[in-house]
Design a protein around this motif. Structure first.
Motif, PDB file in Angstrom:
ATOM      1  N   ASP A 172       1.307  -1.145  -0.022  1.00  0.00           N
ATOM      2  CA  ASP A 172      -0.133  -0.212   0.212  1.00  0.00           C
ATOM      3  C   ASP A 172       0.936   1.526   0.030  1.00  0.00           C
ATOM      4  OD1 ASP A 172       1.226  -0.412   2.743  1.00  0.00           O
ATOM      5  OD2 ASP A 172      -1.175   0.436   3.813  1.00  0.00           O
ATOM      6  N   LEU A 173       2.352   1.126   0.117  1.00  0.00           N
ATOM      7  CA  LEU A 173       2.717   2.452   0.653  1.00  0.00           C
ATOM      8  C   LEU A 173       3.111   3.369  -1.455  1.00  0.00           C
ATOM      9  CD1 LEU A 173       5.415   4.310   0.930  1.00  0.00           C
ATOM     10  CD2 LEU A 173       6.901   2.977   0.013  1.00  0.00           C
ATOM     11  N   SER A 174       3.127   2.675  -2.586  1.00  0.00           N
ATOM     12  CA  SER A 174       2.749   2.878  -3.547  1.00  0.00           C
ATOM     13  C   SER A 174       1.890   3.579  -3.766  1.00  0.00           C
ATOM     14  CB  SER A 174       3.083   2.197  -5.011  1.00  0.00           C
ATOM     15  OG  SER A 174       2.960   1.126  -5.226  1.00  0.00           O
ATOM     16  N   LEU A 175       0.760   2.927  -3.694  1.00  0.00           N
ATOM     17  CA  LEU A 175      -1.058   3.189  -3.285  1.00  0.00           C
ATOM     18  C   LEU A 175      -1.391   5.031  -3.039  1.00  0.00           C
ATOM     19  CD1 LEU A 175      -4.413   2.811  -4.430  1.00  0.00           C
ATOM     20  CD2 LEU A 175      -3.589   1.521  -1.767  1.00  0.00           C
ATOM     21  N   ALA A 176      -0.637   4.184  -1.639  1.00  0.00           N
ATOM     22  CA  ALA A 176      -0.953   6.335  -0.686  1.00  0.00           C
ATOM     23  C   ALA A 176       0.070   6.683  -1.462  1.00  0.00           C
ATOM     24  CB  ALA A 176      -0.115   5.674   0.457  1.00  0.00           C
ATOM     25  N   LEU A 177       1.143   7.092  -1.850  1.00  0.00           N
ATOM     26  CA  LEU A 177       1.707   7.917  -2.415  1.00  0.00           C
ATOM     27  C   LEU A 177       0.906   8.233  -4.528  1.00  0.00           C
ATOM     28  CD1 LEU A 177       5.720   6.390  -2.696  1.00  0.00           C
ATOM     29  CD2 LEU A 177       3.803   8.408  -1.127  1.00  0.00           C
ATOM     30  N   ASP A 178       0.439   7.642  -4.323  1.00  0.00           N
ATOM     31  CA  ASP A 178      -0.316   7.761  -5.655  1.00  0.00           C
ATOM     32  C   ASP A 178      -1.249   8.702  -5.344  1.00  0.00           C
ATOM     33  OD1 ASP A 178       1.866   6.731  -7.576  1.00  0.00           O
ATOM     34  OD2 ASP A 178       0.087   5.132  -8.310  1.00  0.00           O
ATOM     35  N   GLN A 179      -1.984   8.008  -4.255  1.00  0.00           N
ATOM     36  CA  GLN A 179      -2.905   8.950  -3.465  1.00  0.00           C
ATOM     37  C   GLN A 179      -2.942  10.516  -3.012  1.00  0.00           C
ATOM     38  OE1 GLN A 179      -4.971   5.432  -0.363  1.00  0.00           O
ATOM     39  NE2 GLN A 179      -6.140   4.827  -2.749  1.00  0.00           N
ATOM     40  N   LEU A 180      -1.586  10.732  -2.698  1.00  0.00           N
ATOM     41  CA  LEU A 180      -1.782  11.927  -2.058  1.00  0.00           C
ATOM     42  C   LEU A 180      -0.769  12.586  -3.276  1.00  0.00           C
ATOM     43  CD1 LEU A 180       0.429  10.699   0.982  1.00  0.00           C
ATOM     44  CD2 LEU A 180      -2.188  11.609   0.916  1.00  0.00           C
ATOM     45  N   GLU A 181      -0.375  12.220  -4.634  1.00  0.00           N
ATOM     46  CA  GLU A 181      -0.791  12.945  -5.711  1.00  0.00           C
ATOM     47  C   GLU A 181      -1.610  13.927  -6.237  1.00  0.00           C
ATOM     48  OE1 GLU A 181       2.992  13.347  -8.679  1.00  0.00           O
ATOM     49  OE2 GLU A 181       1.720  11.664  -8.685  1.00  0.00           O
ATOM     50  N   GLU A 182      -2.575  12.624  -6.254  1.00  0.00           N
ATOM     51  CA  GLU A 182      -3.698  13.326  -6.736  1.00  0.00           C
ATOM     52  C   GLU A 182      -4.341  13.680  -5.623  1.00  0.00           C
ATOM     53  OE1 GLU A 182      -6.701   9.799  -7.845  1.00  0.00           O
ATOM     54  OE2 GLU A 182      -4.992   8.339  -8.425  1.00  0.00           O
ATOM     55  N   ALA A 183      -4.071  13.874  -4.252  1.00  0.00           N
ATOM     56  CA  ALA A 183      -4.665  14.212  -3.871  1.00  0.00           C
ATOM     57  C   ALA A 183      -3.864  16.461  -3.274  1.00  0.00           C
ATOM     58  CB  ALA A 183      -4.877  13.975  -2.341  1.00  0.00           C
ATOM     59  N   GLY A 184      -2.745  16.742  -4.218  1.00  0.00           N
ATOM     60  CA  GLY A 184      -2.521  17.713  -4.485  1.00  0.00           C
ATOM     61  C   GLY A 184      -0.755  17.718  -3.697  1.00  0.00           C
ATOM     62  N   TYR A 455      -2.200  20.387  10.452  1.00  0.00           N
ATOM     63  CA  TYR A 455      -2.840  19.165  10.781  1.00  0.00           C
ATOM     64  C   TYR A 455      -4.132  19.685   9.706  1.00  0.00           C
ATOM     65  CZ  TYR A 455      -4.377  14.872  13.297  1.00  0.00           C
ATOM     66  OH  TYR A 455      -4.723  13.826  12.984  1.00  0.00           O
ATOM     67  N   LYS A 456      -4.960  21.251  10.003  1.00  0.00           N
ATOM     68  CA  LYS A 456      -6.208  20.504   8.655  1.00  0.00           C
ATOM     69  C   LYS A 456      -5.038  20.152   6.946  1.00  0.00           C
ATOM     70  CE  LYS A 456      -7.978  24.898   9.399  1.00  0.00           C
ATOM     71  NZ  LYS A 456      -8.484  25.782   9.618  1.00  0.00           N
ATOM     72  N   HIS A 457      -4.263  20.725   6.999  1.00  0.00           N
ATOM     73  CA  HIS A 457      -3.855  19.779   5.228  1.00  0.00           C
ATOM     74  C   HIS A 457      -3.733  18.708   5.107  1.00  0.00           C
ATOM     75  CE1 HIS A 457      -0.757  20.099   1.821  1.00  0.00           C
ATOM     76  NE2 HIS A 457      -2.074  20.019   1.501  1.00  0.00           N
ATOM     77  N   HIS A 464      -9.423  13.323   0.308  1.00  0.00           N
ATOM     78  CA  HIS A 464      -9.864  13.239  -0.496  1.00  0.00           C
ATOM     79  C   HIS A 464     -10.394  12.026  -1.147  1.00  0.00           C
ATOM     80  CE1 HIS A 464      -8.319  13.869  -5.239  1.00  0.00           C
ATOM     81  NE2 HIS A 464      -8.398  15.135  -4.991  1.00  0.00           N
ATOM     82  N   PRO A 465     -10.772  12.443  -2.365  1.00  0.00           N
ATOM     83  CA  PRO A 465     -11.713  11.236  -2.456  1.00  0.00           C
ATOM     84  C   PRO A 465     -10.813   9.870  -3.470  1.00  0.00           C
ATOM     85  CG  PRO A 465     -12.733  13.177  -3.406  1.00  0.00           C
ATOM     86  CD  PRO A 465     -11.957  13.437  -3.101  1.00  0.00           C
ATOM     87  N   SER A 466      -9.525  10.625  -3.687  1.00  0.00           N
ATOM     88  CA  SER A 466      -8.579   9.714  -4.344  1.00  0.00           C
ATOM     89  C   SER A 466      -8.038   8.520  -2.793  1.00  0.00           C
ATOM     90  CB  SER A 466      -7.162  10.163  -4.686  1.00  0.00           C
ATOM     91  OG  SER A 466      -6.825  11.293  -3.956  1.00  0.00           O
ATOM     92  N   PHE A 467      -7.758   9.601  -2.243  1.00  0.00           N
ATOM     93  CA  PHE A 467      -7.817   9.037  -0.444  1.00  0.00           C
ATOM     94  C   PHE A 467      -8.636   7.962  -0.462  1.00  0.00           C
ATOM     95  CE2 PHE A 467      -5.468   8.392   3.658  1.00  0.00           C
ATOM     96  CZ  PHE A 467      -4.339   7.818   3.282  1.00  0.00           C
TER      97      PHE A 467
END
Length: 567
Positions: A172-184, A455-457, A464-467
């Motif tokens: 799930d590391l690469s999955l999370a990195l992709d999702q966080l990139e989609e989240a900005g 923390y709000k960020h 974000h929907p991707s995550f």
């Protein structure tokens, strides 16, 4: 000096990253000086403490940790925080979380400017860390190579410290990195290039499934380096304001050239103060004769603090339960590691994501605008981040009682450039008693306001929907997303990164907040220097073991130059 007693050229006190680097480098110089490295703790030669995937729990080994705690923190509900400090050969590198980050180019250029000496600038510091590093930047799986593309010129390949990426990652590391990139979150392909901004994968202080520690720099040391463990130094032996040796319980060790303290921000001030070097007002409270009134000793304590967010995730995104939920699987994995250094313990907990970020929401705060102009200028520099985010922190290694289901993700926010400044001070005249450690966590109004925004960020990117599509529930987080609840949560859950810095800081002669000069010399005392994180005048934006290595290497360069040891 006592007639007939062995006299060394240099005595280095403390065998952490700075001390090991310093002692090893001096001893290998052409002049082959006699160097004594004194360590208060033991040898730390238990190989089971080097298992890469277990590095998150090593600090819980009592024989490897001094077990320090802070004083009750006024702005954090009176909580006493863990203030771990490494004990034994390797120091903090033997118990830290095994991440290897050098910080921002502007950290070091600002340090150089502060002391008017390019010795401490990025160009010189990067060369030193490259000389120490044995970097492996390979990533075996083609689909993962997009997460890191380090440039060869930014790393070293001949040093004694193995660094690099784990050979296998949890799924799930690469999955999370992709999702966080989609989240900005922008991507960074090498956080050790001098510009840490952006999200990527953490470079580890590990290699081939094995933790790297400062002890690795002592391998193959020449005979002119003598290493003595289990020998806590209590004070420096002074003759007419000149350091001639150190005193331990019942024994003295003498040096003809220099004594260098490398015992870190929590203990270097203790040795100085028990030697009569420090704030006269503090020393007099405990009837310690004042040799040199040096008010900066013990002041200026800086640190990085972090707050977690723990989310339960879709168990189909990872396979942690099959490993951490099975004692036999973990035992078999340890047997395999002991055999050949491979297996699941070189995969689970061995690779995490990390990134540093700037934010207009920080610089737009009134509390930021109220900061002194030089602080604002520094935080606005191109490579200086305002906070760090880590994904995949395996917190169950530290709090195993909290988890039955390991399909979670712990995302952590670290504040950079905290404005709260603490102190360490005497609590008795007994050199065996630790100092009192008061980092004054979150006492500065900027820190409180900035931590809320950081923390709000963190909440925004994880919502974000991707995550969020793979998030099942919140295990640990604030009661609501109001500023008040976030701040309350931060105060109740903030922890130290153990990046203590600045309690004997470097500066110019006459600076009230300085204890040593740009050659590491203690003001007012001959032949005594300090070379560890206590002297660093700029809180570097990283996990500070790399800065400690660089500090030791820099002091070695200075001494080799002064004493012409390269001839």
């Amino acid at each position: 000096m006592t007639s007939g007693q062995e006299i060394f050229d240099f005595i280095v006190v403390g065998a952490g990253p700075a001390g090991c680097t310093l002692a090893a480098t001096l001893s290998k110089s052409a002049a082959k000086p006699r160097v004594l490295l004194l360590e208060a703790g033991g040898k730390n030669d238990d190989e089971s403490q080097r298992v890469d995937g277990k590095r998150w729990a090593t600090f819980m080994s009592e024989n490897m940790n001094w077990g320090y705690k802070t004083t009750p923190q006024e702005a954090c509900e009176g909580r006493v925080l863990d203030y771990s400090r490494g004990k034994g050969l390797g120091g903090g590198s033997a118990i830290n979380f095994g991440v290897f980050t050098v910080g921002a180019k502007d950290d070091y250029d600002t340090w150089a400017k502060y002391v008017s000496d390019e010795t401490f600038g990025w160009k010189a510091m990067q060369k030193r860390i490259k000389d120490l590093e044995l970097f492996d930047g390979s990533i075996d799986l083609p689909e993962n190579q997009k997460y890191a593309q380090p440039k060869p010129e930014d790393h070293g390949y001949q040093g004694g410290l193995k660094t690099g990426y784990a050979k296998e990652w949890e799924q799930d590391l690469s999955l999370a990195l992709d999702q966080l990139e989609e989240a900005g979150l922008d991507r960074n392909l090498d956080h050790n290039s001098g510009n840490p901004l952006g999200m990527g994968i953490m470079i580890n202080s590990a290699g081939n499934g094995r933790r790297t520690t400062a002890v690795d720099l002592l391998i193959g040391a020449p005979d002119n380096l003598v290493i003595v463990t289990d020998t806590p130094v209590q004070r420096v032996v002074l003759e007419n304001r000149k350091a001639v040796g150190v005193e331990t319980k019942g024994k003295k060790y003498l040096a003809s050239k220099e004594i260098i303290l490398s015992t870190g921000s929590l203990d270097a001030p203790k040795i100085l103060m028990h030697s009569g070097i420090g704030p006269a007002s503090e020393l007099s409270k405990f009837n310690i004769p004042v040799v040199q009134d040096l008010p900066a000793v013990g002041q200026g304590l800086k640190d990085h603090f972090f707050v977690p967010l723990i989310l339960m995730r879709n168990p189909e995104t990872n396979d942690r339960n099959s490993f951490y939920g099975s004692k036999s699987a973990m035992d078999n994995a340890l047997t395999q590691w002991e055999k050949d250094g491979t297996g699941p313990w070189t995969r689970y907990g061995c690779q995490i994501g990390c990134g540093w970020f700037k934010s207009d929401r920080i610089t737009c705060l009134q509390e930021f605008k109220d900061l002194p102009a030089p602080v604002q200028e520094f935080m606005n520099k191109k490579t200086i981040p305002h906070y760090e985010i880590i994904s995949g922190f395996p917190v169950h290694n530290i709090f195993p009682q909290l988890f039955q289901d390991y399909s979670y993700m712990c995302v952590v926010a670290f504040q950079m450039n905290e404005q709260s400044t603490g102190e360490v001070r005497l609590q008795s005249s007994n050199p065996e008693d630790p100092l009192l450690f008061d980092p004054k966590v979150l006492q500065h109004p900027f820190d409180q306001r900035a931590m809320v925004e950081i923390y709000k960020h963190l909440l925004e990117v994880t919502h974000h929907p991707s995550f969020a599509k793979d998030t099942v529930s919140t295990v640990l987080g604030p009661a609501s997303e109001s500023d008040e609840d976030i701040l309350r949560f931060c105060k109740a859950n903030v922890s130290s990164s153990w990046h203590m810095t600045g309690t004997a800081r470097m500066g110019k002669a006459g600076d009230i907040d300085a204890a040593v000069d740009n050659r590491f010399r203690v003001f007012g005392v001959e032949n005594l220097r300090v070379a560890d994180m206590s002297v660093v005048p700029v809180m570097t934006n990283n996990h500070t073991q790399a800065t400690a290595y660089m500090t030791g290497a820099t002091c070695a360069d200075v001494l080799i130059r002064e004493y012409k040891l390269d001839q």
